[in-house]
Design a protein around this motif. Sequence first.
Motif, PDB file in Angstrom:
ATOM      1  N   ALA A  77      10.631 -12.019   1.560  1.00 36.54           N
ATOM      2  CA  ALA A  77       9.797 -10.818   1.632  1.00 36.54           C
ATOM      3  C   ALA A  77       9.152 -10.679   3.013  1.00 36.54           C
ATOM      4  O   ALA A  77       9.048  -9.567   3.550  1.00 36.54           O
ATOM      5  N   ALA A  78       8.726 -11.791   3.607  1.00 41.59           N
ATOM      6  CA  ALA A  78       8.135 -11.730   4.947  1.00 41.59           C
ATOM      7  C   ALA A  78       9.155 -11.268   5.979  1.00 41.59           C
ATOM      8  O   ALA A  78       8.852 -10.450   6.873  1.00 41.59           O
ATOM      9  N   ILE A  79      10.372 -11.763   5.877  1.00 42.08           N
ATOM     10  CA  ILE A  79      11.416 -11.350   6.829  1.00 42.08           C
ATOM     11  C   ILE A  79      11.740  -9.865   6.667  1.00 42.08           C
ATOM     12  O   ILE A  79      11.861  -9.116   7.649  1.00 42.08           O
ATOM     13  N   ALA A  98       5.577   4.428   7.758  1.00 44.51           N
ATOM     14  CA  ALA A  98       4.498   3.478   7.488  1.00 44.51           C
ATOM     15  C   ALA A  98       4.104   3.508   6.014  1.00 44.51           C
ATOM     16  O   ALA A  98       3.848   2.465   5.392  1.00 44.51           O
ATOM     17  N   PHE A  99       4.062   4.704   5.424  1.00 42.89           N
ATOM     18  CA  PHE A  99       3.698   4.824   4.009  1.00 42.89           C
ATOM     19  C   PHE A  99       4.714   4.129   3.114  1.00 42.89           C
ATOM     20  O   PHE A  99       4.364   3.343   2.224  1.00 42.89           O
ATOM     21  N   TRP A 100       5.998   4.400   3.363  1.00 39.96           N
ATOM     22  CA  TRP A 100       7.018   3.786   2.525  1.00 39.96           C
ATOM     23  C   TRP A 100       7.128   2.288   2.760  1.00 39.96           C
ATOM     24  O   TRP A 100       7.405   1.517   1.830  1.00 39.96           O
ATOM     25  N   MET A 101       6.889   1.850   3.986  1.00 44.13           N
ATOM     26  CA  MET A 101       6.854   0.410   4.245  1.00 44.13           C
ATOM     27  C   MET A 101       5.710  -0.256   3.492  1.00 44.13           C
ATOM     28  O   MET A 101       5.857  -1.355   2.931  1.00 44.13           O
ATOM     29  N   LEU A 102       4.560   0.422   3.481  1.00 46.85           N
ATOM     30  CA  LEU A 102       3.417  -0.122   2.740  1.00 46.85           C
ATOM     31  C   LEU A 102       3.733  -0.221   1.245  1.00 46.85           C
ATOM     32  O   LEU A 102       3.413  -1.237   0.602  1.00 46.85           O
ATOM     33  N   LEU A 160       3.845  -3.755  -0.839  1.00 47.46           N
ATOM     34  CA  LEU A 160       3.022  -3.961  -2.029  1.00 47.46           C
ATOM     35  C   LEU A 160       3.871  -4.312  -3.246  1.00 47.46           C
ATOM     36  O   LEU A 160       3.486  -5.161  -4.065  1.00 47.46           O
ATOM     37  N   VAL A 161       5.032  -3.672  -3.376  1.00 50.18           N
ATOM     38  CA  VAL A 161       5.923  -3.990  -4.504  1.00 50.18           C
ATOM     39  C   VAL A 161       6.439  -5.426  -4.386  1.00 50.18           C
ATOM     40  O   VAL A 161       6.456  -6.186  -5.370  1.00 50.18           O
ATOM     41  N   MET A 162       6.851  -5.822  -3.178  1.00 50.17           N
ATOM     42  CA  MET A 162       7.322  -7.198  -3.000  1.00 50.17           C
ATOM     43  C   MET A 162       6.204  -8.203  -3.233  1.00 50.17           C
ATOM     44  O   MET A 162       6.425  -9.271  -3.810  1.00 50.17           O
ATOM     45  N   ARG A 163       4.998  -7.851  -2.798  1.00 49.35           N
ATOM     46  CA  ARG A 163       3.858  -8.749  -3.039  1.00 49.35           C
ATOM     47  C   ARG A 163       3.596  -8.926  -4.524  1.00 49.35           C
ATOM     48  O   ARG A 163       3.275 -10.018  -4.996  1.00 49.35           O
ATOM     49  N   LYS A 164       3.738  -7.830  -5.267  1.00 50.31           N
ATOM     50  CA  LYS A 164       3.543  -7.914  -6.720  1.00 50.31           C
ATOM     51  C   LYS A 164       4.628  -8.751  -7.372  1.00 50.31           C
ATOM     52  O   LYS A 164       4.371  -9.468  -8.351  1.00 50.31           O
TER      53      LYS A 164
END
Length: 333
Positions: free
Chosen positions: A276-278, A315-319, A323-327
């Motif tokens: 996810a970080a990559i 930027a919005f879609w990246m955010l 957030l989805v990957m973080r969840k």
Amino acid sequence: MFGSTVTLMALAVLVTLSVGGVAYVFLYPHLTGEIEGERRMAKVAETATKKVRVDKGPSRREVVSERLQNKEKKDQHKAKKGKPEAPPLSLKMEGAGLTGGQRQFVLVSAAFGLGTVAAAMLFDLPFFLAVGAGFVGGFGLPRWFIAFRTKRRIRKFMDEFPNTVDVVVRGVKAGLPLNDCLRIITQESPVMVVREEFSKIIETQKMGIPLSDAIGRLHDRIPVAETNFFGIVISIQQRAGGNLSEALGNLSGVLRDRKKMAGKVRAVSQEAKASAAIIGALPLIVMLLIYFTSPDYITLLFSTSIGNAMLIGCAFWMLCGVLVMRKMINFDF
């Protein structure tokens, strides 16, 4: 003819005996007073039990049941109200180990936000971007700093907390009072966070607050399930008595098992976190590489209105994706 008469007589005798047996079973206790005697014995036993409970106080089972019912009522009340209320800023600062007051925190946040706006204006950024940067610098980053400090303190506290409980267990088995065991922790614990938190428990108790309530406040500053378990064990022991060393010994085993499970969860999820970080950093890295190799190709995104709109959308879609990957990679256990 004679045979049919005998058969009928036999059936009548059998039916009579069956009805008599059933009547005997159901009516005999009432006729002899056996049921009434059992009722009287039950009343006497219930009265004696009530007297014993009044003399000796509530049983351990009743205390635990009452506490669990109260907790269930509180949870139901919170569920009816919706989302639980966030803790106040002062409690967040205390959990993060910050000694300054709320006024000082607000002033520092405002100064940081204004400084961010001034820096954005110096770089000739558009007004709305400067305002957004000021909002992030004055409101988002200070609270992120509090959350970061709180997580780091909780991690340090939880690494040493099972050993701390073992110190209490050994002290109680040696005959020391619980208060002396807590003072030993404040003096000899190798972790500063543990010493600070248990020092607050001792100071709170000196103000006249019961020990169970003072330990219960530990969960407000260190909001994890382990501190809640510790507070419940101490509270039940203070109210109902019992073998504190055995209860805390079992709690220490549970804490160590939970720590092992947390380590396994982190190990299993580390690959997903790295991926996810990559994925999250790849668009930014590509944009920087293009900027250094072909600046004329990418400066259109910053110099034109259509490019700015595309940047905002990206930027919005990246955010949203981050957030989805973080969840997806955060596991609760």
